[in-house]
Design an enzyme around this catalytic site. Sequence first.
Site, PDB file in Angstrom:
ATOM      1  N   CYS A  68      16.192 -36.964  69.299  1.00  0.00           N
ATOM      2  CA  CYS A  68      17.081 -37.675  68.379  1.00  0.00           C
ATOM      3  C   CYS A  68      17.010 -37.105  66.967  1.00  0.00           C
ATOM      4  O   CYS A  68      18.018 -36.933  66.306  1.00  0.00           O
ATOM      5  CB  CYS A  68      16.708 -39.153  68.306  1.00  0.00           C
ATOM      6  SG  CYS A  68      17.137 -40.083  69.782  1.00  0.00           S
ATOM      7  N   CYS A  90      10.423 -47.448  67.487  1.00  0.00           N
ATOM      8  CA  CYS A  90      11.208 -46.405  68.135  1.00  0.00           C
ATOM      9  C   CYS A  90      10.761 -46.250  69.592  1.00  0.00           C
ATOM     10  O   CYS A  90      11.581 -46.107  70.499  1.00  0.00           O
ATOM     11  CB  CYS A  90      11.010 -45.081  67.394  1.00  0.00           C
ATOM     12  SG  CYS A  90      12.545 -44.325  66.846  1.00  0.00           S
ATOM     13  N   CYS A 141      -9.240 -56.831  44.496  1.00  0.00           N
ATOM     14  CA  CYS A 141      -9.087 -55.365  44.464  1.00  0.00           C
ATOM     15  C   CYS A 141      -9.168 -54.848  43.028  1.00  0.00           C
ATOM     16  O   CYS A 141      -9.779 -53.807  42.758  1.00  0.00           O
ATOM     17  CB  CYS A 141      -7.751 -54.951  45.069  1.00  0.00           C
ATOM     18  SG  CYS A 141      -7.421 -55.653  46.705  1.00  0.00           S
ATOM     19  N   CYS A 174     -12.613 -53.759  41.140  1.00  0.00           N
ATOM     20  CA  CYS A 174     -13.149 -52.406  41.317  1.00  0.00           C
ATOM     21  C   CYS A 174     -12.153 -51.354  40.847  1.00  0.00           C
ATOM     22  O   CYS A 174     -12.494 -50.459  40.085  1.00  0.00           O
ATOM     23  CB  CYS A 174     -13.488 -52.147  42.780  1.00  0.00           C
ATOM     24  SG  CYS A 174     -14.992 -52.982  43.328  1.00  0.00           S
ATOM     25  N   HIS A 175     -10.921 -51.474  41.329  1.00  0.00           N
ATOM     26  CA  HIS A 175     -10.015 -50.320  41.232  1.00  0.00           C
ATOM     27  C   HIS A 175      -9.190 -50.289  39.962  1.00  0.00           C
ATOM     28  O   HIS A 175      -8.515 -49.310  39.702  1.00  0.00           O
ATOM     29  CB  HIS A 175      -9.122 -50.274  42.471  1.00  0.00           C
ATOM     30  CG  HIS A 175      -9.911 -50.018  43.726  1.00  0.00           C
ATOM     31  ND1 HIS A 175     -10.598 -48.846  43.935  1.00  0.00           N
ATOM     32  CD2 HIS A 175     -10.152 -50.795  44.817  1.00  0.00           C
ATOM     33  CE1 HIS A 175     -11.208 -48.900  45.117  1.00  0.00           C
ATOM     34  NE2 HIS A 175     -10.969 -50.077  45.667  1.00  0.00           N
ATOM     35  N   CYS A 226     -12.652 -52.213  52.787  1.00  0.00           N
ATOM     36  CA  CYS A 226     -12.838 -52.787  51.451  1.00  0.00           C
ATOM     37  C   CYS A 226     -13.050 -54.301  51.562  1.00  0.00           C
ATOM     38  O   CYS A 226     -13.922 -54.859  50.905  1.00  0.00           O
ATOM     39  CB  CYS A 226     -11.623 -52.503  50.577  1.00  0.00           C
ATOM     40  SG  CYS A 226     -11.866 -51.170  49.389  1.00  0.00           S
TER      41      CYS A 226
END
Lengths: 268, 107
Positions: free
Chosen positions: A86, A121, A184, A187-188, A229
């Site tokens: 395809c 798919c 999150c 830390c980041h 994490c």
Amino acid sequence: MRAPQPVRRVLVAAAAGVACFASAAEDIDWGPYEVDGRRSGYTYAAAETRAIQDDDFENGGLLWVEKGAELWETAHGADGASCQGCHGDAAESMRGVGARYPVYAAEREKLINLEQRINQCRTERMGAEAWRWESEPLLAMTTYLRHQSRGMAVSPVIDGPAAPFFEQGKAFYTKRRGQLDLACIHCHEMNSGNMLRAQRLSQGMSNGFPTYRLKWQGVGSLHRRIRGCNEDVRAETYAPGSDEYVNVELYLAWRARGLPVETPAVRN
Amino acid sequence: MDKPRVKVPKKVKAGEPFEVKVLISHKMESGQRVDEATGNKIPRMIINRFEARLDGEMVFSATLYPAVSANPYLAFYVVAEQSGELEFKWLDDSGDSATAKAKVAVS
């Protein structure tokens, strides 16, 4: 693509006299790996690790790209269809796809990420079974597809129907969780660049996933990393492919906007 | 074992060392990990030997141990006086082997 080498400018101020103290202030131009203060995990990796990523021969992630290329041409499922049947040449048809996913899928009334689109798919058009999350073929195909966008800027769509999911992803990113009660961002964003025990905290950019992680001795998905994490802060984890993780995947893509797709990146 | 990857320069100079890179996909199970479900040790399964020959003559060999990571990558230097063929061989604990060949063109 052989990544441009970052230019290292080291200013050495030597005090003349009895003793000679060299205080080195490093000011590094990271080239495409830094955009408006947003820094790829590449810039936090050790020089040795960056060297592995820079050499397509040495980069073990390319093994998954090769496997994905084989799968692309192989017929799967009851209908005897292959991806190539395809979509033709992936280098053309899939270029840019990895840079904008995850996207809003009207038929699902929510976001869909690359892994889910591959399985959609397979089950709906190829008469094949869905690949299990984190299985070798799904990792190989995802890595292969995202690799087609290597070097392109991460550019997700966050407005329109995707907006509420983006907001949910952002809420996930900023919400404290787990016994350590950390979000999150703690830390980041607040501590990126600082050491967490023996590891340097990165900005948590997602532009290199699926990533060849030395700790994993192989390629792993972004959702596996997020789970890791979550476990580290002793929080309940969500299933890979869960709405929570797909939504935060969109938020992470927005955080990494403008950074180049590095798939497969190499990290420790 | 999967198909290995080998990189040799297209042209080399007689008597001058050139770099050869090889990489093969292998899990390199160290034998020290435990299956969490059963409590049993996962048996060791590593590539323990690599050999490179130039026209039949051994030019580089390595004995590998459990500390070597998955998908082992090796780089080494070879000197050739005339054009020939490099032959590479990997052997693992099961007795399984993989081979690859590369032409060396001396100019």
